[in-house]
Scaffold this active site. Structure first.
Site, PDB file in Angstrom:
ATOM      1  N   SER A 132     100.366 -23.707   1.833  1.00  0.00           N
ATOM      2  CA  SER A 132     101.003 -25.026   1.995  1.00  0.00           C
ATOM      3  C   SER A 132     101.002 -25.823   0.696  1.00  0.00           C
ATOM      4  CB  SER A 132     100.255 -25.852   3.048  1.00  0.00           C
ATOM      5  OG  SER A 132     100.114 -25.113   4.227  1.00  0.00           O
ATOM      6  N   GLU A 247      96.554 -14.255  10.881  1.00  0.00           N
ATOM      7  CA  GLU A 247      95.922 -15.572  11.030  1.00  0.00           C
ATOM      8  C   GLU A 247      96.119 -16.097  12.455  1.00  0.00           C
ATOM      9  OE1 GLU A 247      97.528 -18.629   8.491  1.00  0.00           O
ATOM     10  OE2 GLU A 247      95.898 -20.023   8.989  1.00  0.00           O
TER      11      GLU A 247
HETATM   12  C1  FAD Z   1      92.735 -27.711   9.905  1.00  0.00           C
HETATM   13  C2  FAD Z   1      93.825 -27.220   8.999  1.00  0.00           C
HETATM   14  C3  FAD Z   1      93.566 -26.204   8.101  1.00  0.00           C
HETATM   15  C4  FAD Z   1      94.568 -25.760   7.239  1.00  0.00           C
HETATM   16  N1  FAD Z   1      94.264 -24.776   6.337  1.00  0.00           N
HETATM   17  C5  FAD Z   1      95.225 -24.339   5.478  1.00  0.00           C
HETATM   18  C6  FAD Z   1      94.913 -23.369   4.481  1.00  0.00           C
HETATM   19  O1  FAD Z   1      93.776 -22.903   4.362  1.00  0.00           O
HETATM   20  N2  FAD Z   1      95.887 -22.972   3.633  1.00  0.00           N
HETATM   21  C7  FAD Z   1      97.160 -23.454   3.720  1.00  0.00           C
HETATM   22  O2  FAD Z   1      98.006 -23.041   2.945  1.00  0.00           O
HETATM   23  N3  FAD Z   1      97.490 -24.404   4.634  1.00  0.00           N
HETATM   24  C8  FAD Z   1      96.540 -24.862   5.512  1.00  0.00           C
HETATM   25  N4  FAD Z   1      96.854 -25.823   6.452  1.00  0.00           N
HETATM   26  C9  FAD Z   1      98.194 -26.418   6.433  1.00  0.00           C
HETATM   27  C10 FAD Z   1      99.055 -26.026   7.646  1.00  0.00           C
HETATM   28  O3  FAD Z   1      99.514 -24.713   7.551  1.00  0.00           O
HETATM   29  C11 FAD Z   1     100.207 -27.037   7.701  1.00  0.00           C
HETATM   30  O4  FAD Z   1      99.635 -28.316   7.960  1.00  0.00           O
HETATM   31  C12 FAD Z   1     101.201 -26.707   8.792  1.00  0.00           C
HETATM   32  O5  FAD Z   1     101.908 -25.535   8.496  1.00  0.00           O
HETATM   33  C13 FAD Z   1     102.208 -27.869   9.011  1.00  0.00           C
HETATM   34  O6  FAD Z   1     102.793 -28.277   7.814  1.00  0.00           O
HETATM   35  P1  FAD Z   1     102.798 -29.823   7.384  1.00  0.00           P
HETATM   36  O7  FAD Z   1     101.400 -30.351   7.522  1.00  0.00           O
HETATM   37  O8  FAD Z   1     103.438 -29.904   6.052  1.00  0.00           O
HETATM   38  O9  FAD Z   1     103.684 -30.557   8.487  1.00  0.00           O
HETATM   39  P2  FAD Z   1     105.284 -30.642   8.522  1.00  0.00           P
HETATM   40  O10 FAD Z   1     105.845 -29.280   8.241  1.00  0.00           O
HETATM   41  O11 FAD Z   1     105.709 -31.758   7.655  1.00  0.00           O
HETATM   42  O12 FAD Z   1     105.556 -31.000  10.038  1.00  0.00           O
HETATM   43  C14 FAD Z   1     105.490 -32.336  10.561  1.00  0.00           C
HETATM   44  C15 FAD Z   1     105.910 -32.295  12.019  1.00  0.00           C
HETATM   45  O13 FAD Z   1     107.278 -31.868  12.145  1.00  0.00           O
HETATM   46  C16 FAD Z   1     107.382 -30.750  13.027  1.00  0.00           C
HETATM   47  N5  FAD Z   1     108.398 -29.804  12.529  1.00  0.00           N
HETATM   48  C17 FAD Z   1     108.605 -29.448  11.242  1.00  0.00           C
HETATM   49  N6  FAD Z   1     109.617 -28.551  11.174  1.00  0.00           N
HETATM   50  C18 FAD Z   1     110.050 -28.345  12.439  1.00  0.00           C
HETATM   51  C19 FAD Z   1     111.077 -27.525  13.034  1.00  0.00           C
HETATM   52  N7  FAD Z   1     111.842 -26.726  12.287  1.00  0.00           N
HETATM   53  N8  FAD Z   1     111.246 -27.576  14.383  1.00  0.00           N
HETATM   54  C20 FAD Z   1     110.454 -28.373  15.152  1.00  0.00           C
HETATM   55  N9  FAD Z   1     109.468 -29.176  14.650  1.00  0.00           N
HETATM   56  C21 FAD Z   1     109.270 -29.152  13.321  1.00  0.00           C
HETATM   57  C22 FAD Z   1     105.995 -30.090  12.976  1.00  0.00           C
HETATM   58  O14 FAD Z   1     105.735 -29.333  14.145  1.00  0.00           O
HETATM   59  C23 FAD Z   1     105.078 -31.319  12.863  1.00  0.00           C
HETATM   60  O15 FAD Z   1     104.846 -31.871  14.128  1.00  0.00           O
HETATM   61  C24 FAD Z   1      95.863 -26.305   7.304  1.00  0.00           C
HETATM   62  C25 FAD Z   1      96.121 -27.337   8.217  1.00  0.00           C
HETATM   63  C26 FAD Z   1      95.132 -27.795   9.044  1.00  0.00           C
HETATM   64  C27 FAD Z   1      95.442 -28.907  10.000  1.00  0.00           C
END
Ligand code: FAD
Length: 395
Positions: A132, A247
């Site tokens: 991410s 994962e």
């Molecule tokens: C506890 C925790 C541990 C993590 N550990 C890691 C890690 O070790 N390494 C790593 O790389 N990442 C990690 N992450 C990151 C995680 O993979 C991302 O938070 C996740 O993929 C969501 O991306 P974002 O936070 O950018 O949210 P966004 O992508 O900005 O999403 C925001 C909202 O919009 C919705 N949304 C977005 N696109 C769509 C779509 N096409 N259709 C419907 N709804 C949509 C999402 O469901 C969400 O509700 C971690 C996250 C958490 C919470």
């Protein structure tokens, strides 16, 4: 359909259980993530994984030449279940064991497998996942961290975010853009970065639990040998998805949900509404039954997945179902407990008036993170709809 384990497997289970009864650390290695950056904690956590490995209970299904035992997945499942039942501490090398290891077995070259896999097993090297970025979470393929090839090296510049465990990781499996002109899924490569390299800065982020479990990671002209590329240049997207599959499989445990349900039930028996325990309240009883049905469905789904593995069948979208159902169920179990406790749900673990040792408020906040991490529920639903049910693609 036969859902029973064989007598040999039951015998193996008893052996594992006896080992865990004797050896699970009784104190000082809690499953909360708050103290994980502490060096003393880290050493003890590594020792625990090493002990489990030496006893033959880590990554049993991995090939023998890389330190595994080439056992069938049933034995591995039995060990996983027994670890949860024994409330054993999480394995500190979980990302390597659950995500990178299986990916390298399929996609790595021989040199990479021999170099990295044995040290994942023994917890000598701890891994984190660099996927991410700010603005690239659900839309992961839009990532912008650049890696330019100069001679025999990649020079990496950019930023990752939410990187769990980066504060104590020795290595990162990382997605980088190696061809900015190609369509977004085609210009990405999967590389292995030594976290002790000059030019890497790790900054902790504080979660709502109060833990510093994940981080921002900055790369400023970081040199990475070209031999650390996994699979082909610009073809990292397919490898990235293989890791995501592992994962998502890892994030839901039917045994874990069953244990949480039993804990909720025990709590409900101790709380009174209208002069009788919550378990006798018709509305709350209904809720408990709904949750129990979901726990049981998850158990059966896990057995179906195991059968597929044993018979060598392609798992398809099962891991997304597992992740979606398991993480939402765990959060709903915690929500039910929080509502059952009413005002007492505000009291944290440190407060001696907290019910059930303050387990639920932490669990409620932590389980919400897992609904998001590894791909949000919305994303899992999109994938299940499009790839599993063959519904039209969302725009
Ligand atoms: C506890 C925790 C541990 C993590 N550990 C890691 C890690 O070790 N390494 C790593 O790389 N990442 C990690 N992450 C990151 C995680 O993979 C991302 O938070 C996740 O993929 C969501 O991306 P974002 O936070 O950018 O949210 P966004 O992508 O900005 O999403 C925001 C909202 O919009 C919705 N949304 C977005 N696109 C769509 C779509 N096409 N259709 C419907 N709804 C949509 C999402 O469901 C969400 O509700 C971690 C996250 C958490 C919470």
């Amino acid at each position: 359909m036969d859902l029973n384990f064989t007598s040999d497997e039951e015998e193996f289970r008893l052996k594992v259980r006896a080992f865990l009864e004797e050896n699970v650390p009784k104190s000082g290695l809690s499953n909360s993530r708050e103290e994980r950056s502490d060096q003393h904690y880290l050493q003890r956590a590594k020792q625990w994984q090493r002990k489990l490995y030496d006893a033959g209970y880590v990554a049993l299904a991995w090939p023998k030449e890389y330190g595994g035992q080439a056992m069938d997945p049933v034995r591995q499942t039995i060990v996983n279940d027994e670890l949860v039942r024994a409330k054993a501490p999480f394995l500190i090398g979980g990302s390597g064991l659950g995500m990178l290891g299986p990916t390298l077995i399929t996609w790595g070259n021989e040199e990479q497998r021999r170099r990295y896999l044995p040290k994942i097993l023994t917890a000598e090297e701890i891994w984190c996942q660099g996927y991410s970025e700010p603005g690239s979470g659900s839309d992961l393929a839009s990532l912008r961290t650049r890696a330019e090839i100069v001679g025999d090296e990649f020079i990496v510049n950019g930023q990752k975010v939410w990187t769990s465990g980066a504060q104590h990781a020795d290595w990162m499996f990382c997605l980088v853009r190696t061809d900015p002109d190609a369509p977004k899924h085609r210009g990405i490569s999967y590389i292995l970065i030594d976290m002790h390299s000059p030019g890497i800065t790790v900054r902790p982020l504080v979660q709502m639990t109060g833990d510093r479990g994940f981080n921002e990671v900055f790369f400023d002209n970081v040199h990475v040998p070209r031999k650390n590329l996994v699979a082909k240049l610009n073809e990292g997207w397919i490898v990235a998805n293989a890791t995501l599959f592992h994962e998502r499989n890892m994030l839901g445990s039917a045994t874990g949900s069953e244990q949480r349900f039993n804990r909720l039930l025990a709590l409900a028996k101790t709380i009174k509404r209208d002069g009788r325990p919550l378990t006798e309240d018709p509305v709350f009883r209904q809720r408990l039954v709904d949750l129990e049905i979901r726990v049981e469905s998850m158990r059966l789904h896990a057995l179906r997945q195991l059968t597929d593995q044993v018979r060598g069948r392609n798992p398809g979208i099962e891991s997304m179902v597992n992740k979606l159902v398991g993480t939402e169920l765990n959060h709903d179990l915690a929500t039910a407990a929080m509502e059952a406790m009413g005002d007492y749900s505000m009291l944290a673990r440190e407060d001696e008036r907290a019910l059930d040792q303050g387990y639920w408020p932490y669990e409620w906040m932590f389980s919400l993170g897992l609904v998001i991490g590894g791909g949000t529920s919305h994303i899992q639903k999109n994938i299940i709809a499009e790839r599993g049910l063959k519904m039209p693609k969302s725009r």
